[in-house]
Design a protein around this motif. Structure first.
Motif, PDB file in Angstrom:
ATOM      1  N   THR A   1      24.002  -9.935  10.431  1.00 20.87           N
ATOM      2  CA  THR A   1      23.379  -9.606  11.725  1.00 20.87           C
ATOM      3  C   THR A   1      21.952  -9.124  11.561  1.00 20.87           C
ATOM      4  OG1 THR A   1      24.324  -7.367  11.612  1.00 20.87           O
ATOM      5  CG2 THR A   1      25.566  -9.038  12.831  1.00 20.87           C
ATOM      6  N   ARG A   2      21.644  -8.487  10.429  1.00 22.22           N
ATOM      7  CA  ARG A   2      20.278  -8.007  10.220  1.00 22.22           C
ATOM      8  C   ARG A   2      19.296  -9.175  10.132  1.00 22.22           C
ATOM      9  NH1 ARG A   2      18.735  -3.104   8.876  1.00 22.22           N
ATOM     10  NH2 ARG A   2      20.861  -2.538   8.261  1.00 22.22           N
ATOM     11  N   GLU A   3      19.679 -10.200   9.341  1.00 23.38           N
ATOM     12  CA  GLU A   3      18.813 -11.372   9.226  1.00 23.38           C
ATOM     13  C   GLU A   3      18.717 -12.120  10.557  1.00 23.38           C
ATOM     14  OE1 GLU A   3      19.766 -12.393   4.520  1.00 23.38           O
ATOM     15  OE2 GLU A   3      20.088 -13.893   6.078  1.00 23.38           O
ATOM     16  N   ALA A   4      19.838 -12.224  11.251  1.00 22.12           N
ATOM     17  CA  ALA A   4      19.846 -12.930  12.532  1.00 22.12           C
ATOM     18  C   ALA A   4      18.966 -12.216  13.553  1.00 22.12           C
ATOM     19  CB  ALA A   4      21.277 -13.053  13.057  1.00 22.12           C
ATOM     20  N   ALA A   5      19.030 -10.886  13.567  1.00 20.67           N
ATOM     21  CA  ALA A   5      18.209 -10.116  14.502  1.00 20.67           C
ATOM     22  C   ALA A   5      16.736 -10.319  14.204  1.00 20.67           C
ATOM     23  CB  ALA A   5      18.574  -8.634  14.413  1.00 20.67           C
ATOM     24  N   ARG A   6      16.377 -10.334  12.904  1.00 17.75           N
ATOM     25  CA  ARG A   6      14.980 -10.549  12.531  1.00 17.75           C
ATOM     26  C   ARG A   6      14.504 -11.935  12.969  1.00 17.75           C
ATOM     27  NH1 ARG A   6      15.509 -10.148   7.407  1.00 17.75           N
ATOM     28  NH2 ARG A   6      15.504  -7.877   7.394  1.00 17.75           N
ATOM     29  N   LEU A   7      15.359 -12.950  12.810  1.00 18.89           N
ATOM     30  CA  LEU A   7      15.009 -14.310  13.216  1.00 18.89           C
ATOM     31  C   LEU A   7      14.822 -14.406  14.725  1.00 18.89           C
ATOM     32  CD1 LEU A   7      14.651 -17.316  12.463  1.00 18.89           C
ATOM     33  CD2 LEU A   7      17.119 -17.578  12.753  1.00 18.89           C
ATOM     34  N   LEU A   8      15.675 -13.704  15.464  1.00 18.61           N
ATOM     35  CA  LEU A   8      15.611 -13.753  16.933  1.00 18.61           C
ATOM     36  C   LEU A   8      14.553 -12.830  17.510  1.00 18.61           C
ATOM     37  CD1 LEU A   8      19.447 -13.788  17.632  1.00 18.61           C
ATOM     38  CD2 LEU A   8      17.859 -15.687  18.034  1.00 18.61           C
ATOM     39  N   GLY A   9      13.987 -11.952  16.664  1.00 18.13           N
ATOM     40  CA  GLY A   9      12.949 -11.066  17.142  1.00 18.13           C
ATOM     41  C   GLY A   9      13.462  -9.899  17.953  1.00 18.13           C
ATOM     42  N   VAL A  10      14.722  -9.468  17.678  1.00 24.14           N
ATOM     43  CA  VAL A  10      15.290  -8.311  18.366  1.00 24.14           C
ATOM     44  C   VAL A  10      15.801  -7.338  17.316  1.00 24.14           C
ATOM     45  CG1 VAL A  10      15.937  -9.637  20.403  1.00 24.14           C
ATOM     46  CG2 VAL A  10      17.591  -9.346  18.555  1.00 24.14           C
ATOM     47  N   SER A  11      16.132  -6.105  17.746  1.00 23.05           N
ATOM     48  CA  SER A  11      16.703  -5.138  16.817  1.00 23.05           C
ATOM     49  C   SER A  11      18.159  -5.488  16.539  1.00 23.05           C
ATOM     50  CB  SER A  11      16.607  -3.726  17.394  1.00 23.05           C
ATOM     51  OG  SER A  11      17.420  -3.610  18.543  1.00 23.05           O
ATOM     52  N   GLN A  12      18.672  -4.994  15.402  1.00 26.63           N
ATOM     53  CA  GLN A  12      20.072  -5.269  15.059  1.00 26.63           C
ATOM     54  C   GLN A  12      21.038  -4.708  16.101  1.00 26.63           C
ATOM     55  OE1 GLN A  12      21.566  -3.415  11.509  1.00 26.63           O
ATOM     56  NE2 GLN A  12      22.918  -5.127  11.033  1.00 26.63           N
ATOM     57  N   PRO A  13      20.842  -3.444  16.602  1.00 24.27           N
ATOM     58  CA  PRO A  13      21.752  -2.939  17.639  1.00 24.27           C
ATOM     59  C   PRO A  13      21.745  -3.801  18.901  1.00 24.27           C
ATOM     60  CG  PRO A  13      20.527  -1.136  16.650  1.00 24.27           C
ATOM     61  CD  PRO A  13      19.916  -2.394  16.136  1.00 24.27           C
ATOM     62  N   THR A  14      20.561  -4.333  19.264  1.00 25.54           N
ATOM     63  CA  THR A  14      20.483  -5.190  20.447  1.00 25.54           C
ATOM     64  C   THR A  14      21.299  -6.455  20.251  1.00 25.54           C
ATOM     65  OG1 THR A  14      18.303  -4.347  21.046  1.00 25.54           O
ATOM     66  CG2 THR A  14      18.918  -6.503  21.935  1.00 25.54           C
ATOM     67  N   LEU A  15      21.182  -7.044  19.055  1.00 23.48           N
ATOM     68  CA  LEU A  15      21.934  -8.271  18.773  1.00 23.48           C
ATOM     69  C   LEU A  15      23.433  -8.000  18.813  1.00 23.48           C
ATOM     70  CD1 LEU A  15      22.175 -11.207  17.907  1.00 23.48           C
ATOM     71  CD2 LEU A  15      21.868 -10.466  15.537  1.00 23.48           C
ATOM     72  N   VAL A  16      23.866  -6.913  18.168  1.00 22.32           N
ATOM     73  CA  VAL A  16      25.298  -6.584  18.144  1.00 22.32           C
ATOM     74  C   VAL A  16      25.814  -6.343  19.558  1.00 22.32           C
ATOM     75  CG1 VAL A  16      26.992  -4.882  17.368  1.00 22.32           C
ATOM     76  CG2 VAL A  16      25.204  -5.663  15.800  1.00 22.32           C
ATOM     77  N   ARG A  17      25.001  -5.659  20.376  1.00 22.54           N
ATOM     78  CA  ARG A  17      25.397  -5.388  21.764  1.00 22.54           C
ATOM     79  C   ARG A  17      25.559  -6.682  22.557  1.00 22.54           C
ATOM     80  NH1 ARG A  17      21.861  -1.973  22.571  1.00 22.54           N
ATOM     81  NH2 ARG A  17      20.289  -3.219  23.639  1.00 22.54           N
ATOM     82  N   LYS A  18      24.639  -7.621  22.371  1.00 21.45           N
ATOM     83  CA  LYS A  18      24.730  -8.909  23.072  1.00 21.45           C
ATOM     84  C   LYS A  18      25.944  -9.701  22.595  1.00 21.45           C
ATOM     85  CE  LYS A  18      19.843  -9.574  24.253  1.00 21.45           C
ATOM     86  NZ  LYS A  18      20.075  -9.746  25.697  1.00 21.45           N
ATOM     87  N   MET A  19      26.232  -9.655  21.295  1.00 17.11           N
ATOM     88  CA  MET A  19      27.389 -10.375  20.769  1.00 17.11           C
ATOM     89  C   MET A  19      28.682  -9.843  21.380  1.00 17.11           C
ATOM     90  SD  MET A  19      26.228 -10.704  16.768  1.00 17.11           S
ATOM     91  CE  MET A  19      27.827 -11.345  16.261  1.00 17.11           C
ATOM     92  N   LYS A  20      28.784  -8.513  21.508  1.00 16.66           N
ATOM     93  CA  LYS A  20      29.969  -7.927  22.133  1.00 16.66           C
ATOM     94  C   LYS A  20      30.059  -8.330  23.598  1.00 16.66           C
ATOM     95  CE  LYS A  20      30.378  -3.860  19.135  1.00 16.66           C
ATOM     96  NZ  LYS A  20      30.313  -2.374  19.073  1.00 16.66           N
ATOM     97  N   ARG A  21      28.914  -8.332  24.284  1.00 18.86           N
ATOM     98  CA  ARG A  21      28.907  -8.672  25.710  1.00 18.86           C
ATOM     99  C   ARG A  21      29.348 -10.112  25.927  1.00 18.86           C
ATOM    100  NH1 ARG A  21      23.171  -8.513  28.148  1.00 18.86           N
ATOM    101  NH2 ARG A  21      23.329  -6.353  27.439  1.00 18.86           N
ATOM    102  N   TYR A  22      28.929 -11.024  25.019  1.00 23.81           N
ATOM    103  CA  TYR A  22      29.231 -12.433  25.198  1.00 23.81           C
ATOM    104  C   TYR A  22      30.500 -12.855  24.471  1.00 23.81           C
ATOM    105  CZ  TYR A  22      24.360 -12.565  26.764  1.00 23.81           C
ATOM    106  OH  TYR A  22      23.170 -12.345  27.446  1.00 23.81           O
ATOM    107  N   GLY A  23      31.131 -11.922  23.752  1.00 24.70           N
ATOM    108  CA  GLY A  23      32.362 -12.250  23.034  1.00 24.70           C
ATOM    109  C   GLY A  23      32.125 -13.157  21.851  1.00 24.70           C
ATOM    110  N   LEU A  24      30.973 -13.021  21.186  1.00 25.50           N
ATOM    111  CA  LEU A  24      30.649 -13.853  20.035  1.00 25.50           C
ATOM    112  C   LEU A  24      31.061 -13.141  18.754  1.00 25.50           C
ATOM    113  CD1 LEU A  24      27.090 -15.081  21.101  1.00 25.50           C
ATOM    114  CD2 LEU A  24      29.279 -16.258  21.392  1.00 25.50           C
ATOM    115  N   GLN A  25      31.606 -13.886  17.804  1.00 22.31           N
ATOM    116  CA  GLN A  25      32.127 -13.304  16.578  1.00 22.31           C
ATOM    117  C   GLN A  25      31.079 -13.241  15.483  1.00 22.31           C
ATOM    118  OE1 GLN A  25      35.159 -11.912  16.387  1.00 22.31           O
ATOM    119  NE2 GLN A  25      35.364 -12.419  18.560  1.00 22.31           N
ATOM    120  N   GLY A  26      30.120 -14.152  15.491  1.00 20.63           N
ATOM    121  CA  GLY A  26      29.111 -14.175  14.427  1.00 20.63           C
ATOM    122  C   GLY A  26      29.704 -14.661  13.133  1.00 20.63           C
ATOM    123  N   LEU A  27      29.399 -13.925  12.058  1.00 23.64           N
ATOM    124  CA  LEU A  27      29.881 -14.356  10.729  1.00 23.64           C
ATOM    125  C   LEU A  27      31.273 -13.813  10.468  1.00 23.64           C
ATOM    126  CD1 LEU A  27      26.558 -13.769   8.771  1.00 23.64           C
ATOM    127  CD2 LEU A  27      27.532 -15.945   9.501  1.00 23.64           C
TER     128      LEU A  27
END
Length: 457
Positions: free
Chosen positions: A431-457
Motif C-alpha cells: 500500500t505504501r508504494e501504491a499510495a506513492r504512485l497514486l499521489g496520496v497518503s497511505q492512510p488515504t489509500l487504505v481508507r478508500k480501499m475499505k470504503r470501496y471493499g477492495l482487497q489490494g494485495l
C-alpha cells in the motif's frame, strides 16, 4: 545573615524565594512564597524539608535534589489549582559542600492561560483567514479554477497562504496544467492585487531583445532604439507582480542581471548610467527540470534557489482524474453561457474522457470540449461524437467498460478511483508504494480501499 534591606528588596519580587541551610531548615522566606503556596510562616519555619513533606505541606522538595546533586535543579509542581516552576540553586563552600540553597518558585498558571488563549485566538484567526481566502478565491476576476481532488484543494490552500507574503514562487508542472492560472490567482488574492500583473513568456522573446524587454533602455542606447527610450517590463510591474513563464528558457547571459534585481531590487536600463529601484514580486514557472539544467550548467544554481523560495508543483491531469468530470461540466457551462445553448455530454462520453491520459493536460481538455461543442449539432454530445483516438484507446491506455450504465458524476468518480487503485496494485508490492504512485497518503489509500471493499494485495 540576610539584612533588613535585603529582605525589603526580596519582598518586592513576584517570585517566591525560599532560602534553606544544608539541613533543609528555612532561613528566609519572602512574602510572595506564602502567597503562591498558601502556606503560613508557622508552617515553614522551625521545620525541616522532610517534616514539611511528611506533614503534607509540600509534595516534594527540590532542595533535597540539590543537596544530592549539588547542581541547579528545576521541577514543575501542582499546588492546588496552580502550576508552578521551582528552581533550586546551591551555594557551595570551598570544599564543594552545600552551605545554602536558594529556591525560586514562580506561578506559571497565568502564563499557561495566556498561552492557551493565544493559541485559541491563533487557530480562530487561521480559520477566519481560510474562510476569507475561500471567499476571495470565489470572487477573483479570473478564469475559474476547478478542483475536486484533494491534491488541488491542498495546492489552492497553499497558494492562498503564499499570497500573503512576497517570497518568490516557482511553479512546476507539465505544459497545460494551469501554471499561469495559479500565478494569477496568487497575485489576485494578495496585497498587490490592485497593481500590475505582468506575464512574460521567456520562450517567446528573442534572446537579443530580452534584456531590453525586461529592463528597458535609454535614448540612443543602440542602433534602432526609440528616440524616447523604452520602459522595461520590470519597471512597469513596480509594486505589482511579474510572472516569468518558461523561466528555463532564460538565456544564461541574462540570469546574473535577473539575480541582481531579485536580491537588491535594482536594475539598470541598457545605456543607462544610474540604477532604478523596483518593488516587484517575482513568480516563475517551468515545465523543464531546472535541477537537471543546473547540474548541466545550463541554469545558474544561485538563481534557481533564489527563484524557488516557495515551490508549487501542479500534478498532471491524469494524476487527478476526479477533476475531469467537474472540468468538463465547467467548460460546458461557460460555452452554454457564451452561445446561449444548453449542450451536455453523456455519462458514457465523460467516462471515456476520464480514461484518456491527457498529455496536453487541462489545455488539451478545454480545447477538445470546445471543439465538440462547436461541431456537435445535437444537444447531447455522445460517445460517437468523440475523436477516434479517444473512442479507441491506444495501447497502454485503460479501456472503458464494455457496458456502462448511466451514472451520476459522483458515481463516475468512484468508478474511476476503483480502477486506478486496482491498476496501482498491479504495479506495486504494498500500500505504501501504491499510495506513492497514486499521489496520496497511505492512510488515504487504505481508507478508500475499505470504503470501496477492495482487497489490494
Amino acid at each position: 545573615m540576610i539584612t533588613q534591606k535585603c529582605k525589603q528588596i526580596l519582598n518586592t519580587s513576584y517570585d517566591g524565594i525560599y532560602v534553606t541551610d544544608s539541613s533543609g531548615r528555612a532561613l528566609y522566606v519572602n512574602e510572595a512564597y506564602f502567597q503562591i503556596t498558601g502556606l503560613k510562616q508557622d508552617d515553614v519555619f522551625d521545620k525541616t524539608l522532610d517534616e514539611l513533606i511528611s506533614g503534607g505541606y509540600i509534595k516534594s522538595s527540590v532542595a533535597k535534589r540539590v543537596l544530592q546533586s549539588k547542581e541547579v535543579t528545576t521541577i514543575v509542581q501542582e499546588i492546588g489549582s496552580k502550576q508552578v516552576i521551582i528552581t533550586g540553586t546551591p551555594l557551595l563552600d570551598e570544599d564543594g559542600e552545600v552551605v545554602l540553597i536558594v529556591i525560586n518558585i514562580r506561578d506559571i498558571s497565568e502564563l499557561n492561560f495566556l498561552r492557551e488563549k493565544y493559541e485559541a485566538a491563533h487557530r480562530l484567526s487561521e480559520q477566519y483567514y481560510s474562510e476569507l481566502a475561500e471567499l476571495r478565491l470565489q470572487q477573483l476576476n479570473m478564469r475559474q479554477i476547478v478542483a475536486k481532488s484533494k491534491k488541488m484543494h491542498d495546492l489552492i490552500q497553499l497558494a492562498m497562504r503564499v499570497s500573503r507574503v512576497d517570497s518568490t514562487v516557482l511553479i512546476k508542472g507539465e505544459s497545460g496544467v494551469g501554471k499561469g492560472v495559479f500565478a494569477e490567482m496568487i497575485h489576485n488574492a494578495g496585497l498587490r492585487s490592485a497593481k500590475p500583473f505582468i506575464h512574460i513568456n521567456c520562450a517567446s522573446i528573442p534572446e537579443n531583445l530580452m534584456e531590453a524587454e525586461f529592463f528597458g533602455y535609454e535614448k540612443g542606447a543602440f542602433t534602432g532604439a526609440k528616440d524616447q527610450g523604452k520602459t522595461g517590463l520590470f519597471e512597469i510591474a513596480h509594486e505589482g507582480t511579474i510572472f516569468l513563464d518558461e523561466i528555463g528558457d532564460l538565456p544564461l547571459i541574462l540570469q546574473p542581471k535577473l539575480l541582481q534585481v531579485l536580491e537588491t531590487g535594482e536594475l539598470r536600463p541598457i545605456g543607462g548610467v544610474n540604477s532604478k529601484f523596483v518593488d516587484v514580486r517575482v513568480i516563475s514557472a517551468s515545465n523543464k527540470n531546472l535541477e537537471e539544467m543546473v547540474n548541466q550548467k545550463e541554469f545558474r544554481e544561485d538563481l534557481y534557489y533564489r527563484l524557488k523560495v516557495i515551490e508549487i508543483e501542479i500534478p498532471p491531469l491524469r494524476e487527478r482524474k476526479e477533476d475531469i468530470p467537474a472540468l468538463i461540466n465547467n467548460y460546458l457551462q461557460r460555452f452554454n453561457a457564451r452561445y446561449g445553448s444548453d449542450k451536455q455530454l453523456s455519462i458514457e462520453a465523460i467516462h471515456r474522457l476520464a480514461a484518456h491520459p491527457w498529455r496536453g493536460n487541462i489545455r488539451e481538455l478545454e480545447n477538445l470540449i470546445e471543439n465538440l461543442y462547436v461541431m456537435s449539432d445535437s444537444k447531447f454530445i455522445t460517445l460517437p461524437d468523440l475523436p477516434d483516438y479517444i473512442v479507441s484507446p491506444q495501447q497502454g491506455q485503460t479501456p472503458a467498460d464494455e457496458h456502462f450504465s448511466p451514472l451520476d458524476m459522483k458515481e463516475a468518480v468512484v468508478k474511476i478511483e476503483k480502477q486506478m487503485i486496482n491498476d496501482a496494485f498491479k504495479k506495486c508490492k504494498n500500500t505504501r508504494e501504491a499510495a506513492r504512485l497514486l499521489g496520496v497518503s497511505q492512510p488515504t489509500l487504505v481508507r478508500k480501499m475499505k470504503r470501496y471493499g477492495l482487497q489490494g494485495l
